[in-house]
Scaffold this motif. Structure first.
Motif, PDB file in Angstrom:
ATOM      1  N   LEU A  12      10.692   6.858  35.537  1.00  0.00           N
ATOM      2  CA  LEU A  12      10.819   7.344  34.162  1.00  0.00           C
ATOM      3  C   LEU A  12      11.338   8.772  34.170  1.00  0.00           C
ATOM      4  O   LEU A  12      10.956   9.577  35.020  1.00  0.00           O
ATOM      5  CB  LEU A  12       9.452   7.294  33.485  1.00  0.00           C
ATOM      6  N   THR A  13      12.193   9.084  33.207  1.00  0.00           N
ATOM      7  CA  THR A  13      12.722  10.435  33.063  1.00  0.00           C
ATOM      8  C   THR A  13      12.134  11.059  31.802  1.00  0.00           C
ATOM      9  O   THR A  13      11.744  10.349  30.882  1.00  0.00           O
ATOM     10  CB  THR A  13      14.258  10.424  32.988  1.00  0.00           C
ATOM     11  N   ALA A  18      10.074   7.382  26.988  1.00  0.00           N
ATOM     12  CA  ALA A  18       9.579   7.141  28.348  1.00  0.00           C
ATOM     13  C   ALA A  18       8.185   6.508  28.332  1.00  0.00           C
ATOM     14  O   ALA A  18       7.904   5.600  29.107  1.00  0.00           O
ATOM     15  CB  ALA A  18       9.569   8.443  29.149  1.00  0.00           C
ATOM     16  N   ASN A  19       7.323   6.974  27.437  1.00  0.00           N
ATOM     17  CA  ASN A  19       5.982   6.392  27.371  1.00  0.00           C
ATOM     18  C   ASN A  19       6.021   4.947  26.902  1.00  0.00           C
ATOM     19  O   ASN A  19       5.226   4.128  27.355  1.00  0.00           O
ATOM     20  CB  ASN A  19       5.063   7.214  26.471  1.00  0.00           C
ATOM     21  N   VAL A  21       8.395   2.851  27.566  1.00  0.00           N
ATOM     22  CA  VAL A  21       8.824   2.096  28.746  1.00  0.00           C
ATOM     23  C   VAL A  21       7.639   1.912  29.696  1.00  0.00           C
ATOM     24  O   VAL A  21       7.441   0.828  30.254  1.00  0.00           O
ATOM     25  CB  VAL A  21      10.007   2.797  29.460  1.00  0.00           C
ATOM     26  N   ALA A  22       6.831   2.945  29.869  1.00  0.00           N
ATOM     27  CA  ALA A  22       5.649   2.844  30.740  1.00  0.00           C
ATOM     28  C   ALA A  22       4.679   1.794  30.198  1.00  0.00           C
ATOM     29  O   ALA A  22       4.176   0.957  30.957  1.00  0.00           O
ATOM     30  CB  ALA A  22       4.966   4.206  30.853  1.00  0.00           C
ATOM     31  N   VAL A  56       1.319   9.176  32.671  1.00  0.00           N
ATOM     32  CA  VAL A  56       2.776   9.351  32.555  1.00  0.00           C
ATOM     33  C   VAL A  56       3.107  10.506  31.620  1.00  0.00           C
ATOM     34  O   VAL A  56       3.985  11.323  31.926  1.00  0.00           O
ATOM     35  CB  VAL A  56       3.454   8.035  32.109  1.00  0.00           C
TER      36      VAL A  56
END
Length: 134
Positions: A12-13, A18-19, A21-22, A56
């Motif tokens: 993750l970038t 991003a969260n 996606v996590a 994350v």
């Protein structure tokens, strides 16, 4: 010998989404486990989603690079590994009742069986958290 039943991994970038996606990775991990006859009992799925979000978020907020999230299902536990670019361990803060944070690191420790911080060869760290499956 501890056998991993299911594994998922994502890099993750620090960018918007991003969260999400996590959390999607955690949802797919749980669905994959269920599909293979290894459904994760309550309350572990909710605990997993909460801890993935917390770890994350902190990795992306407090470091200057990407992080990786690895999830592993074992017969008796779920391992969460978040690796980031900073060598510095999380700094516990006094929880703020006005909503300005400080609860995360305490929460991580309260909801897990164990938390271990390991340095990486590249100069960062991996936070390893284990959720027991009752």
């Amino acid at each position: 010998m501890d056998i991993a039943l299911t594994r998922h991994h994502v890099t993750l970038t620090p960018e918007p989404g991003a969260n999400a996606v996590a959390r999607d990775t955690a949802h797919r991990f749980l669905a994959d486990a269920k599909e293979h006859g290894r459904a994760v009992p309550d309350p572990a799925p909710d605990t997993l989603l909460l801890l993935v979000t917390e770890l994350v978020t902190n990795a992306l907020r407090h470091t200057d690079g990407p992080c990786t999230l690895s999830l592993t299902l074992h017969p008796d536990a779920i391992d969460i590994d978040v690796t980031d670019t900073s060598p510095h361990p999380p700094t516990p803060r006094r929880p703020d009742h006005a909503g300005r944070g400080g609860w995360g690191w305490t929460l991580v420790h309260r909801l897990t069986e164990s938390v271990v911080i390991r340095p990486t060869p590249e100069g960062g760290k991996t936070i390893h958290a284990r959720i027991p499956l009752e």
